[in-house]
Design a protein around this motif. Structure first.
Motif, short mmCIF file in Angstrom:
data_model
loop_
_atom_site.label_atom_id
_atom_site.label_comp_id
_atom_site.label_asym_id
_atom_site.label_seq_id
_atom_site.Cartn_x
_atom_site.Cartn_y
_atom_site.Cartn_z
N SER A 1 -5.62 -0.22 0.13
CA SER A 1 -5.77 -1.81 0.28
C SER A 1 -4.91 -2.33 1.01
O SER A 1 -5.29 -3.38 1.82
CB SER A 1 -5.92 -2.41 -1.09
OG SER A 1 -4.49 -2.35 -1.76
N GLY B 1 0.74 -1.42 -0.01
CA GLY B 1 0.02 -0.05 0.02
C GLY B 1 0.63 1.40 0.11
O GLY B 1 0.55 2.18 -0.70
N GLY C 1 -9.83 -4.74 1.88
CA GLY C 1 -8.74 -4.38 1.22
C GLY C 1 -8.48 -5.28 -0.12
O GLY C 1 -8.09 -4.63 -0.98
N LEU D 1 -10.65 -3.41 -2.68
CA LEU D 1 -9.92 -1.96 -3.00
C LEU D 1 -8.85 -2.25 -3.88
O LEU D 1 -8.81 -1.41 -4.73
CB LEU D 1 -9.37 -1.23 -1.64
CG LEU D 1 -10.46 -0.39 -0.81
CD1 LEU D 1 -9.89 -0.37 0.31
CD2 LEU D 1 -11.00 0.43 -1.46
N LEU D 2 -7.85 -3.33 -3.64
CA LEU D 2 -7.05 -3.75 -4.67
C LEU D 2 -7.29 -3.90 -5.95
O LEU D 2 -6.89 -3.26 -7.03
CB LEU D 2 -6.11 -4.97 -4.13
CG LEU D 2 -5.11 -5.37 -4.97
CD1 LEU D 2 -3.86 -4.28 -5.17
CD2 LEU D 2 -4.50 -6.50 -4.35
N SER E 1 -5.81 -4.72 3.94
CA SER E 1 -5.29 -6.28 3.63
C SER E 1 -4.53 -6.96 4.85
O SER E 1 -4.51 -7.86 5.14
CB SER E 1 -4.66 -6.57 2.43
OG SER E 1 -5.42 -6.15 1.27
#
Length: 192
Positions: free
Chosen positions: A91, A58, A116, A119-120, A95
């Motif tokens: 993320s 991130g 997460g 989001l990734l 994560s």
């Protein structure tokens, strides 16, 4: 540029070190069972290292996004790309929360970990497409903007094509996603 090698090498090393743990929870190289991999590594004895690996991913995405946005020549698509890159950056800390293992009840940290992952994936798709559009006509980015545009559909196509191989399709997806950061990061470094 470091996102791909740092993340992948850490995952490979931790997989080797946590091999017995992963097999005990039902994961194999070709069949993940119900284990979220590589996320499940964060539940092993060396789980803190995988959590830090997600955080590093991130942070590196945020640093990269800050640099790449200076190259955008189209304002609106550049703003959208920046938001996508910010989502990828977010993320990492999400994560880092431990995922739920098979047979466990759903937990708040498992939910945050799932956020997460979303989001990734979504952040990457938005970042790839919008960055490609934002770099059209940018000096020194000829061809790279096209690569950026096709990377999201390419990742999906490879994942679908490799789906008969089980978990290998996910590995291909992750490699293609992280390779975009390496390729674009190398070009950004050359432009600096």
């Amino acid at each position: 540029m470091a996102m791909l090698p740092v993340f992948v090498l850490t995952v490979v090393l931790l997989t080797w070190l946590e091999w017995d743990f992963l097999h005990a929870v039902g994961w194999t190289v070709l069949d993940p069972g119900a284990v979220n991999y590589p996320s499940g590594l964060a539940r092993g004895d060396l789980g803190l290292l995988q959590a830090l690996n997600f955080i590093a991913l991130g942070v590196l995405a945020l640093i990269f996004g800050r640099g790449l946005r200076t190259q955008f020549v189209h304002r609106w698509t550049g703003a959208i790309a920046t938001m996508g890159l910010f989502a990828v950056g977010l993320s990492g800390p999400f994560s880092a929360f431990a995922t739920d293992l098979p047979g466990e009840p759903a937990t708040w940290h498992g939910l945050l970990h799932g956020i997460g992952f979303v989001l990734l994936m979504l952040g990457s798709a938005v970042a790839f497409l919008a960055s490609g559009l934002a770099l059209r006509g940018a000096s020194g980015w000829k061809g790279y903007w096209v690569y950026s545009l096709v990377n999201a559909p390419l990742a999906v196509a490879v994942s679908v094509a490799l789906s008969p191989l089980g978990q290998v399709s996910f590995y291909g997806l992750v490699i293609i996603l992280l390779a975009w950061f390496a390729v674009m990061g190398l070009r950004l470094r050359q432009r600096a």
